[in-house]
Design an enzyme around this catalytic site. Structure first.
Site, PDB file in Angstrom:
ATOM      1  N   THR A  95       1.808   1.125   6.280  1.00 22.18           N
ATOM      2  CA  THR A  95       1.000   2.551   5.483  1.00 22.18           C
ATOM      3  C   THR A  95       0.709   3.535   7.046  1.00 22.18           C
ATOM      4  O   THR A  95      -0.363   2.364   8.004  1.00 22.18           O
ATOM      5  CB  THR A  95      -0.377   2.041   4.599  1.00 22.18           C
ATOM      6  OG1 THR A  95      -0.999   3.125   4.743  1.00 22.18           O
ATOM      7  CG2 THR A  95      -1.151   0.916   5.233  1.00 22.18           C
ATOM      8  N   ASN A  96      -0.117   4.443   6.555  1.00 14.95           N
ATOM      9  CA  ASN A  96      -0.053   5.521   7.374  1.00 14.95           C
ATOM     10  C   ASN A  96      -1.537   5.698   7.462  1.00 14.95           C
ATOM     11  O   ASN A  96      -1.985   5.687   8.506  1.00 14.95           O
ATOM     12  CB  ASN A  96       0.815   7.078   7.468  1.00 14.95           C
ATOM     13  CG  ASN A  96       1.876   7.286   7.762  1.00 14.95           C
ATOM     14  OD1 ASN A  96       1.846   7.876   8.836  1.00 14.95           O
ATOM     15  ND2 ASN A  96       2.768   6.780   6.793  1.00 14.95           N
TER      16      ASN A  96
ATOM     17  N   GLN B 176     -11.098   2.481   0.013  1.00 11.19           N
ATOM     18  CA  GLN B 176     -10.837   4.190   0.669  1.00 11.19           C
ATOM     19  C   GLN B 176     -11.295   5.242  -0.110  1.00 11.19           C
ATOM     20  O   GLN B 176     -12.074   5.570   0.805  1.00 11.19           O
ATOM     21  CB  GLN B 176      -9.394   4.410   0.597  1.00 11.19           C
ATOM     22  CG  GLN B 176      -8.414   3.925   1.169  1.00 11.19           C
ATOM     23  CD  GLN B 176      -6.890   4.186   0.583  1.00 11.19           C
ATOM     24  OE1 GLN B 176      -6.210   5.297  -0.295  1.00 11.19           O
ATOM     25  NE2 GLN B 176      -5.762   3.739   1.659  1.00 11.19           N
TER      26      GLN B 176
ATOM     27  N   MET C 173       0.750  -1.176  -0.095  1.00  7.66           N
ATOM     28  CA  MET C 173      -0.697  -0.050  -0.024  1.00  7.66           C
ATOM     29  C   MET C 173       0.941   1.582   0.098  1.00  7.66           C
ATOM     30  O   MET C 173       1.334   1.842   0.839  1.00  7.66           O
ATOM     31  CB  MET C 173      -1.005   0.189   0.796  1.00  7.66           C
ATOM     32  CG  MET C 173      -1.641  -1.675   1.144  1.00  7.66           C
ATOM     33  SD  MET C 173      -2.354  -1.160   2.674  1.00  7.66           S
ATOM     34  CE  MET C 173      -0.772  -1.931   3.528  1.00  7.66           C
TER      35      MET C 173
ATOM     36  N   CYS D 180       2.604   9.727   4.677  1.00  2.00           N
ATOM     37  CA  CYS D 180       2.429   9.104   4.280  1.00  2.00           C
ATOM     38  C   CYS D 180       3.775   8.184   3.502  1.00  2.00           C
ATOM     39  O   CYS D 180       4.457   9.185   3.325  1.00  2.00           O
ATOM     40  CB  CYS D 180       2.208   9.153   2.740  1.00  2.00           C
ATOM     41  SG  CYS D 180       1.541   8.361   1.312  1.00  2.00           S
ATOM     42  N   THR D 181       3.716   6.748   3.730  1.00  2.92           N
ATOM     43  CA  THR D 181       4.556   5.772   3.705  1.00  2.92           C
ATOM     44  C   THR D 181       5.685   6.613   1.849  1.00  2.92           C
ATOM     45  O   THR D 181       7.118   6.342   1.775  1.00  2.92           O
ATOM     46  CB  THR D 181       5.020   4.334   3.646  1.00  2.92           C
ATOM     47  OG1 THR D 181       3.717   3.990   2.573  1.00  2.92           O
ATOM     48  CG2 THR D 181       4.445   4.731   5.117  1.00  2.92           C
ATOM     49  N   GLU D 182       5.035   7.140   1.174  1.00  3.60           N
ATOM     50  CA  GLU D 182       5.390   7.014   0.052  1.00  3.60           C
ATOM     51  C   GLU D 182       6.090   8.822   0.048  1.00  3.60           C
ATOM     52  O   GLU D 182       6.962   8.561  -0.779  1.00  3.60           O
ATOM     53  CB  GLU D 182       4.437   7.268  -1.127  1.00  3.60           C
ATOM     54  CG  GLU D 182       3.984   5.703  -1.708  1.00  3.60           C
ATOM     55  CD  GLU D 182       2.642   5.011  -0.535  1.00  3.60           C
ATOM     56  OE1 GLU D 182       3.152   4.121  -1.030  1.00  3.60           O
ATOM     57  OE2 GLU D 182       2.264   5.900  -0.017  1.00  3.60           O
TER      58      GLU D 182
END
Length: 233
Positions: free
Chosen positions: A83-84, A52, A10, A196-198
């Site tokens: 994932t946040n 989502q 994710m 956000c992990t990205e």
């Protein structure tokens, strides 16, 4: 070393970053050819992203709770949800397993508090910036959250979903994020959470006039602290 279970996918771009940081940090701490004892289950982000958009958080929680159970069955001694945004359903995930669940927001909040900060900016998906699950948990740690105004929130969200989760890292988006971070600092943010992990793929400390808290790295480092500690009794 305990086995770390990772619920990934994710997106897979950020999950790859989790795996990379996890093993780089393990080697840094232990030396030689050491790598982390870990098991990852990758969900299909297309399914999660649709839930989502539909607001189907209960269904998403059931799916991710099932993933956590699978990791525990595979031998995980602790579980991370990589994932946040999906920490919106963290209670469902945590309740599905008997091993420790390491909550990303708690780990990040403790790092912010350790730095002596009480008011920080937050960048993430629209869900993370606008829903209360993140800021309420931060308030429990004595930390106030600032988010960008519109249209900056839309820009931050769109860059995540239209670029970063698809493997695109654009210089123009980095410049835009830098401006948004500077604006948050101007409004009184003592630091900024990359929530956000990205986002860690796009900006870092060099892009900010205030301390940056990379939730991905913090989550991994905290997991390793636990995994390398002596097992209970």
């Amino acid at each position: 070393m305990r086995t770390i279970g990772l619920i990934g996918g994710m997106s897979w771009e950020s999950s790859a970053e989790y795996y990379k940081i996890l093993n780089e940090e393990t080697r840094r701490r232990l030396g030689g050819h050491h790598c982390a004892r870990s098991v990852m289950l990758t969900v299909d982000f297309a399914e999660i992203e649709a839930m989502q958009r539909e607001g189907a958080w209960d269904r998403a929680g059931e799916l991710l709770a099932g993933a956590a159970k699978s990791l525990e069955s595979a031998g995980a001694d602790l579980v991370l949800l990589c994932t946040n945004t999906m920490h919106q359903v963290a209670d469902a995930v945590e309740g599905a397993v008997g091993v420790p669940f390491l909550h990303l927001v708690d780990a990040t909040a403790r790092r912010v508090a350790a730095a002596g900060l009480t008011r920080v900016g937050l960048l993430g998906t629209r869900f993370t910036m606008e829903m209360d699950f993140y800021r309420a948990r931060m308030r429990d740690h004595g930390i106030d959250i600032l988010v960008p105004d519109e249209p900056a929130r839309t820009l931050v969200h769109d860059v995540i979903y239209q670029e970063l989760t698809l493997g695109r890292v654009e210089p123009a988006s980095r410049a835009a994020y830098r401006e948004i971070i500077a604006e948050l600092a101007g409004r009184g943010a003592q630091g900024v959470i990359l929530g956000c992990t990205e986002i860690t793929l796009l900006v870092g400390q060099d892009d900010s006039p205030v301390p940056v808290f990379d939730s991905t790295r913090i989550h991994v480092e905290t997991a390793l602290d636990l995994a390398l500690s002596e097992p209970p009794g």
